[in-house]
Design an enzyme around this catalytic site. Structure first.
Site, PDB file in Angstrom:
ATOM      1  N   ILE A 115      29.252  35.033  39.371  1.00  0.00           N
ATOM      2  CA  ILE A 115      29.755  36.308  38.879  1.00  0.00           C
ATOM      3  C   ILE A 115      31.010  36.647  39.672  1.00  0.00           C
ATOM      4  CG2 ILE A 115      29.251  38.776  38.593  1.00  0.00           C
ATOM      5  CD1 ILE A 115      26.308  38.037  38.326  1.00  0.00           C
ATOM      6  N   VAL A 116      32.098  36.946  38.971  1.00  0.00           N
ATOM      7  CA  VAL A 116      33.410  37.093  39.593  1.00  0.00           C
ATOM      8  C   VAL A 116      33.917  38.529  39.440  1.00  0.00           C
ATOM      9  CG1 VAL A 116      35.793  36.241  39.610  1.00  0.00           C
ATOM     10  CG2 VAL A 116      33.915  34.678  39.061  1.00  0.00           C
ATOM     11  N   ASN A 120      39.129  40.262  43.216  1.00  0.00           N
ATOM     12  CA  ASN A 120      39.516  38.959  43.790  1.00  0.00           C
ATOM     13  C   ASN A 120      39.157  37.851  42.808  1.00  0.00           C
ATOM     14  OD1 ASN A 120      40.110  40.092  46.579  1.00  0.00           O
ATOM     15  ND2 ASN A 120      37.938  40.560  46.423  1.00  0.00           N
ATOM     16  N   GLY A 200      30.187  44.567  41.532  1.00  0.00           N
ATOM     17  CA  GLY A 200      29.654  45.900  41.745  1.00  0.00           C
ATOM     18  C   GLY A 200      28.159  45.876  42.012  1.00  0.00           C
ATOM     19  N   CYS A 251      36.209  43.755  50.182  1.00  0.00           N
ATOM     20  CA  CYS A 251      35.110  44.679  50.498  1.00  0.00           C
ATOM     21  C   CYS A 251      34.896  44.857  51.998  1.00  0.00           C
ATOM     22  CB  CYS A 251      33.807  44.220  49.847  1.00  0.00           C
ATOM     23  SG  CYS A 251      33.289  42.553  50.313  1.00  0.00           S
ATOM     24  N   GLU A 341      33.096  54.244  49.723  1.00  0.00           N
ATOM     25  CA  GLU A 341      33.969  53.070  49.678  1.00  0.00           C
ATOM     26  C   GLU A 341      35.184  53.326  48.795  1.00  0.00           C
ATOM     27  OE1 GLU A 341      33.295  48.304  49.232  1.00  0.00           O
ATOM     28  OE2 GLU A 341      32.661  49.532  47.531  1.00  0.00           O
ATOM     29  N   LEU A 419      30.067  37.678  51.054  1.00  0.00           N
ATOM     30  CA  LEU A 419      29.609  38.086  52.378  1.00  0.00           C
ATOM     31  C   LEU A 419      28.247  38.758  52.273  1.00  0.00           C
ATOM     32  CD1 LEU A 419      32.977  39.668  53.665  1.00  0.00           C
ATOM     33  CD2 LEU A 419      32.324  37.248  53.561  1.00  0.00           C
TER      34      LEU A 419
END
Length: 496
Positions: A115-116, A120, A200, A251, A341, A419
């Site tokens: 999933i992209v 980025n 997300g 992120c 954020e 990450l």
């Protein structure tokens, strides 16, 4: 009717991609280390050669970030990544423990779903393609609709480079007709063995609920604490370099700056000197209204934008050359929008009495979205760095830019664009994801302890124990018998 036809075509395309990639992966699983390295090196070469064109495509299509920074990310996701993983054992025997007589053998996971995110898109596609192939996996991508063209182009370049170097056709695929139905189909189809989700929170949660293994990442709401012993000029330089890198779309970028009262004026002046603009309360409110929609959901039109673009949209005037906007906040959560954020060039600013208060505030900010991800500290006091290692994050980044530090560009962490946030952040891993997360390990284990003698003699122990259990107490004769039995066993084994 037209929409219905599109959805059907989208789902059918996804099924075809998964089936084809699964067949290709079955072939790739037979490849040896030399063959895989040849393929990976050609993929890296293609990514390097097309780094600029892919970056331009991504900025043009999404409007997020900067071409020069996305170019760096494309190269980092290929050339720098390769330097880190090229000697990583992912095929055949990867470890032999001669003492304990255990041999570990790597097997591929199978077909992956990638999933992209739109922030980025090309670098994530390059990165996931390379780590998938390094571990002999196939991968099919589900692109974000707003980054469809550049994601597809990156996937095609990776596929064609892999095939040109000997990989099976269809080993890397990408949905060209994205839809929620197609994404759900790919998540749940039998061919997919594991999901790597970057995006997300809703998408990551959906990946974890698909009923199969998933590696997902949570949001980052990184606090950056400038402690009284810090080199203030260097700290501010690092924070601005990080927050302006691709206009804050990583992120791991800082979201809040926390300073101690005793150095507040010095920090403020340094930010102003290096291109920071401190907004008034009224300006902060105007900018916040533009940044968020439906509460604290980020407005896509403000993601990855320069300070100038944000200021113009909010109707405020800023000095020429302004790099970041800072708004002072007095609390965390509802009523304090900058405590959430912000994947753009805006920072919350907090002032605290001491490092203990900074610790408490950092924890509140992390629990406001970002727990498990990262924290940034600027200090010359190693004890303070150790104190902050107790916070609920898995990356404690000291005296560096958080964006570059978190992904492993300015630190010794593994180069990655996925990450993990550990169980604290709802992730299956707390690591920067590498090919080692994309393999299964089988183990050949030889017997090194002989338990047959214990097994053969165990009835006599249980017999005496049963006798004692029946009477509810144990006599001196029974104790003596037990001792003699134990001594007899020890003598037989040569231990007495």
């Amino acid at each position: 009717m037209e929409s219905f036809d599109y959805d059907l075509q989208s789902v059918q395309e996804t099924r075809n991609l998964a089936r084809q990639a699964k067949l290709a992966q079955a072939e790739l699983a037979k490849f040896n280390s030399e063959q895989i390295d040849k393929i990976v090196r050609n993929m890296v070469k293609a990514a390097e050669e097309n780094a600029v064109s892919l970056a331009k495509m991504a900025v043009e299509e999404t409007g997020f970030g900067k071409v020069e920074d996305k170019t760096f990310k494309n190269r980092f996701a290929s050339t720098e990544l390769y330097e880190f993983i090229k000697t990583m054992p992912t095929i055949g025997v990867i470890r032999e423990d001669t003492v304990n007589k255990v041999t570990e053998i790597a097997e591929p996971v199978g077909l992956l779903m990638g999933i992209v995110p739109s922030t980025n898109p090309t670098s994530t596609t390059i990165y996931k393609s390379i780590i998938a192939i390094k571990a002999r996996n196939g991968i099919v991508f589900s692109p974000h609709p707003s980054a469809l063209k550049c994601t597809n182009q990156a996937a095609k370049l990776m596929h064609d480079a892999a095939v040109a170097a000997g990989a099976p056709v269809n080993i890397i695929g990408c949905i060209s007709k994205p839809s929620m139905d197609a994404t759900n189909e790919l998540m749940k189809c039998d061919e997919v063995a594991m999901i790597i989700a970057t995006g997300g929170s809703a998408m990551v949660k959906a990946a974890y609920s698909a009923g199969k293994p998933a590696l997902g990442v949570g949001p980052g709401n990184v606090p950056a604490f400038i402690e009284r012993t810090a080199n203030v000029a260097k700290a501010v330089k690092n924070i601005i370099a990080s927050k302006t890198f691709d206009n804050g779309t990583i992120c791991a970028s800082e979201q809040s700056v926390i300073v101690e009262e005793c150095i507040r004026d010095q920090v403020v002046e340094e930010f102003k000197r290096q291109g920071g603009y401190f907004m008034t309360p009224a300006e902060t409110e105007q900018v916040s209204k533009k940044l968020f929609v439906k509460g604290h959901a980020m407005n896509a039109k403000m993601v990855g934008r320069s300070a100038e673009v944000i200021a113009n949209n909010a109707g405020i005037s800023i000095p020429p050359g302004t790099k970041v906007l800072l708004g002072e906040q007095q609390g965390v959560g509802e009523g304090y929008p900058l405590s959430y954020e912000k994947l753009t060039t805006v920072l919350a600013f907090y002032c605290v009495k001491d490092w203990q208060e900074a610790c408490d505030l950092s924890i509140r900010l992390l629990h406001n979205g970002g727990v498990g991800h990262s924290i940034s500290i600027h200090t010359e006091n190693p004890e303070i760095a150790r104190k902050f290692s107790e916070k609920p994050v898995f990356r404690i980044l000291v005296n560096t830019s958080s964006s570059q530090g978190g992904v492993g560009a300015s630190t010794g962490l593994a180069p990655a664009f996925t990450l993990g946030c550990g169980t604290w952040g709802g992730s299956a891993t707390s690591d920067n994801v590498t090919p080692m997360h994309l393999i299964n390990i089988k183990r050949i284990a030889y017997g090194i302890k002989d338990f047959t003698e214990n097994v053969n003699n165990s009835p006599s122990f249980s017999c005496e124990a049963q006798k004692a259990g029946v009477s509810g107490s144990i006599s001196e004769d029974q104790i003596q018998n037990l001792v003699e039995e134990v001594l007899s066993l020890l003598k037989k084994r040569g231990d007495y």
